[in-house]
Design a protein around this motif. Structure first.
Motif, mmCIF file in Angstrom:
data_model
loop_
_atom_site.group_PDB
_atom_site.id
_atom_site.type_symbol
_atom_site.label_atom_id
_atom_site.label_comp_id
_atom_site.label_asym_id
_atom_site.label_seq_id
_atom_site.Cartn_x
_atom_site.Cartn_y
_atom_site.Cartn_z
ATOM 1 N N ARG A 294 6.044 -36.445 12.240
ATOM 2 C CA ARG A 294 6.348 -36.271 10.824
ATOM 3 C C ARG A 294 6.719 -37.616 10.205
ATOM 4 N NH1 ARG A 294 8.175 -32.370 6.788
ATOM 5 N NH2 ARG A 294 8.081 -33.731 4.990
ATOM 6 N N THR A 295 6.177 -37.879 9.022
ATOM 7 C CA THR A 295 6.539 -39.075 8.263
ATOM 8 C C THR A 295 7.075 -38.647 6.906
ATOM 9 O OG1 THR A 295 4.319 -39.328 7.360
ATOM 10 C CG2 THR A 295 4.823 -40.547 9.396
ATOM 11 N N TYR A 296 7.841 -39.534 6.284
ATOM 12 C CA TYR A 296 8.449 -39.260 4.990
ATOM 13 C C TYR A 296 8.129 -40.389 4.027
ATOM 14 C CZ TYR A 296 11.052 -35.774 7.556
ATOM 15 O OH TYR A 296 11.387 -34.700 8.331
ATOM 16 N N THR A 297 7.870 -40.018 2.773
ATOM 17 C CA THR A 297 7.721 -41.037 1.740
ATOM 18 C C THR A 297 9.098 -41.604 1.427
ATOM 19 O OG1 THR A 297 8.051 -39.439 -0.043
ATOM 20 C CG2 THR A 297 5.759 -39.806 0.712
ATOM 21 N N ILE A 298 9.131 -42.674 0.666
ATOM 22 C CA ILE A 298 10.412 -43.256 0.257
ATOM 23 C C ILE A 298 11.220 -42.225 -0.524
ATOM 24 C CG2 ILE A 298 11.469 -45.014 -1.226
ATOM 25 C CD1 ILE A 298 10.439 -46.162 1.398
ATOM 26 N N GLY A 299 10.551 -41.498 -1.432
ATOM 27 C CA GLY A 299 11.244 -40.471 -2.210
ATOM 28 C C GLY A 299 11.781 -39.350 -1.340
ATOM 29 N N GLY A 300 10.991 -38.922 -0.356
ATOM 30 C CA GLY A 300 11.438 -37.877 0.559
ATOM 31 C C GLY A 300 12.622 -38.320 1.394
ATOM 32 N N ALA A 301 12.568 -39.549 1.873
ATOM 33 C CA ALA A 301 13.693 -40.093 2.642
ATOM 34 C C ALA A 301 14.934 -40.177 1.768
ATOM 35 C CB ALA A 301 13.331 -41.465 3.211
ATOM 36 N N ALA A 302 14.761 -40.585 0.509
ATOM 37 C CA ALA A 302 15.893 -40.700 -0.412
ATOM 38 C C ALA A 302 16.558 -39.348 -0.621
ATOM 39 C CB ALA A 302 15.429 -41.285 -1.741
ATOM 40 N N ARG A 303 15.754 -38.301 -0.804
ATOM 41 C CA ARG A 303 16.325 -36.958 -0.986
ATOM 42 C C ARG A 303 17.130 -36.539 0.228
ATOM 43 N NH1 ARG A 303 11.551 -36.339 -3.359
ATOM 44 N NH2 ARG A 303 10.531 -35.467 -1.535
ATOM 45 N N LEU A 304 16.608 -36.787 1.408
ATOM 46 C CA LEU A 304 17.315 -36.388 2.629
ATOM 47 C C LEU A 304 18.589 -37.201 2.849
ATOM 48 C CD1 LEU A 304 14.276 -35.884 4.988
ATOM 49 C CD2 LEU A 304 15.759 -34.113 4.045
ATOM 50 N N LEU A 305 18.575 -38.450 2.428
ATOM 51 C CA LEU A 305 19.746 -39.316 2.616
ATOM 52 C C LEU A 305 20.738 -39.209 1.468
ATOM 53 C CD1 LEU A 305 17.900 -42.475 3.981
ATOM 54 C CD2 LEU A 305 19.287 -40.846 5.302
ATOM 55 N N GLY A 306 20.337 -38.566 0.377
ATOM 56 C CA GLY A 306 21.236 -38.412 -0.761
ATOM 57 C C GLY A 306 21.426 -39.677 -1.577
ATOM 58 N N VAL A 307 20.376 -40.516 -1.624
ATOM 59 C CA VAL A 307 20.433 -41.763 -2.385
ATOM 60 C C VAL A 307 19.172 -41.875 -3.241
ATOM 61 C CG1 VAL A 307 21.845 -42.948 -0.636
ATOM 62 C CG2 VAL A 307 19.351 -43.100 -0.525
ATOM 63 N N SER A 308 19.087 -42.931 -4.026
ATOM 64 C CA SER A 308 17.909 -43.133 -4.864
ATOM 65 C C SER A 308 16.774 -43.759 -4.056
ATOM 66 C CB SER A 308 18.243 -44.043 -6.037
ATOM 67 O OG SER A 308 18.398 -45.373 -5.590
ATOM 68 N N PRO A 309 15.534 -43.590 -4.500
ATOM 69 C CA PRO A 309 14.412 -44.266 -3.836
ATOM 70 C C PRO A 309 14.586 -45.787 -3.833
ATOM 71 C CG PRO A 309 13.565 -42.511 -5.208
ATOM 72 C CD PRO A 309 15.044 -42.625 -5.508
ATOM 73 N N ASP A 310 15.174 -46.345 -4.892
ATOM 74 C CA ASP A 310 15.405 -47.792 -4.921
ATOM 75 C C ASP A 310 16.334 -48.238 -3.796
ATOM 76 O OD1 ASP A 310 13.740 -48.304 -7.056
ATOM 77 O OD2 ASP A 310 15.349 -48.136 -8.544
ATOM 78 N N THR A 311 17.337 -47.428 -3.484
ATOM 79 C CA THR A 311 18.247 -47.760 -2.380
ATOM 80 C C THR A 311 17.494 -47.774 -1.057
ATOM 81 O OG1 THR A 311 20.166 -46.878 -3.546
ATOM 82 C CG2 THR A 311 20.329 -47.018 -1.148
ATOM 83 N N VAL A 312 16.618 -46.781 -0.855
ATOM 84 C CA VAL A 312 15.832 -46.740 0.387
ATOM 85 C C VAL A 312 14.912 -47.954 0.464
ATOM 86 C CG1 VAL A 312 14.120 -45.427 1.716
ATOM 87 C CG2 VAL A 312 15.989 -44.231 0.551
ATOM 88 N N ARG A 313 14.295 -48.334 -0.662
ATOM 89 C CA ARG A 313 13.438 -49.528 -0.666
ATOM 90 C C ARG A 313 14.240 -50.784 -0.308
ATOM 91 N NH1 ARG A 313 11.806 -47.179 -5.412
ATOM 92 N NH2 ARG A 313 9.891 -46.010 -5.183
ATOM 93 N N ARG A 314 15.445 -50.896 -0.855
ATOM 94 C CA ARG A 314 16.285 -52.061 -0.527
ATOM 95 C C ARG A 314 16.635 -52.085 0.957
ATOM 96 N NH1 ARG A 314 18.400 -50.974 -5.683
ATOM 97 N NH2 ARG A 314 20.109 -49.726 -4.861
ATOM 98 N N TRP A 315 16.958 -50.925 1.520
ATOM 99 C CA TRP A 315 17.251 -50.867 2.955
ATOM 100 C C TRP A 315 16.023 -51.271 3.759
ATOM 101 C CZ3 TRP A 315 19.877 -45.458 2.459
ATOM 102 C CH2 TRP A 315 21.225 -45.617 2.118
ATOM 103 N N ALA A 316 14.851 -50.821 3.342
ATOM 104 C CA ALA A 316 13.615 -51.179 4.046
ATOM 105 C C ALA A 316 13.339 -52.674 3.900
ATOM 106 C CB ALA A 316 12.445 -50.355 3.506
ATOM 107 N N ASP A 317 13.499 -53.214 2.691
ATOM 108 C CA ASP A 317 13.268 -54.648 2.465
ATOM 109 C C ASP A 317 14.225 -55.509 3.282
ATOM 110 O OD1 ASP A 317 11.242 -54.031 0.695
ATOM 111 O OD2 ASP A 317 12.472 -54.364 -1.109
ATOM 112 N N ALA A 318 15.433 -55.008 3.496
ATOM 113 C CA ALA A 318 16.438 -55.743 4.269
ATOM 114 C C ALA A 318 16.253 -55.569 5.775
ATOM 115 C CB ALA A 318 17.842 -55.295 3.864
ATOM 116 N N GLY A 319 15.292 -54.724 6.170
ATOM 117 C CA GLY A 319 15.041 -54.513 7.598
ATOM 118 C C GLY A 319 15.946 -53.477 8.233
#
Length: 135
Positions: free
Chosen positions: A2-27
């Motif tokens: 199973r894979t998740y889009t950034i938006g899907g991951a954000a919903r599961l983590l309870g944060v915004s998609p921008d926050t997930v992108r920042r976490w991904a950009d930061a490694g």
């Protein structure tokens, strides 16, 4: 797997998609791109990240941890005040949650329609009824 889009991951983590992108950009959260260029998060990576994130200590200004495991962030859609009791409705994604609490609590918290709020659900019992045969 199973894979998740950034938006899907954000919903599961309870944060915004921008926050997930920042976490991904930061490694902090591994992602890969699909054939259309969308970022995807592998299920096991997201599960490990969610577990690690939950164990991080609270930071000043962030909500504190709670023993209530089911948190539903949303928007207040109705507040009905009685003499003593009150009813507050929250729309949290596809979920409508209704809470009965005291009028005093609603007033102390300053709850009003249009405000963001988090409904936390903690139940000691869950009852399951068997559907009639043929249903």
């Amino acid at each position: 797997m199973r894979t998740y889009t950034i938006g899907g991951a954000a919903r599961l983590l309870g944060v915004s998609p921008d926050t997930v992108r920042r976490w991904a950009d930061a490694g902090r959260l591994p992602t890969r791109r699909d054939e259309t260029g969308r970022r995807l998060v592998e299920g096991p990576d997201l599960a490990a990240f969610a577990t690690a994130l939950a164990s991080e200590p609270d930071k000043p200004g962030e909500p504190s941890h709670t023993s209530a495991r089911n948190a539903f962030p949303g928007i207040i859609t109705a507040v009905k005040l009685g003499d003593v009791a009150a009813q507050v409705e929250i729309q949290a994604g596809p979920h409508r949650l209704v809470s009965l609490l005291t009028r005093e609590a609603v007033e102390e918290l300053g709850l009003a329609v249009g405000m963001e709020a988090v409904a936390r659900v903690k139940a000691t019992n869950v009852h399951i009824d068997r559907a009639p045969d043929g249903a």
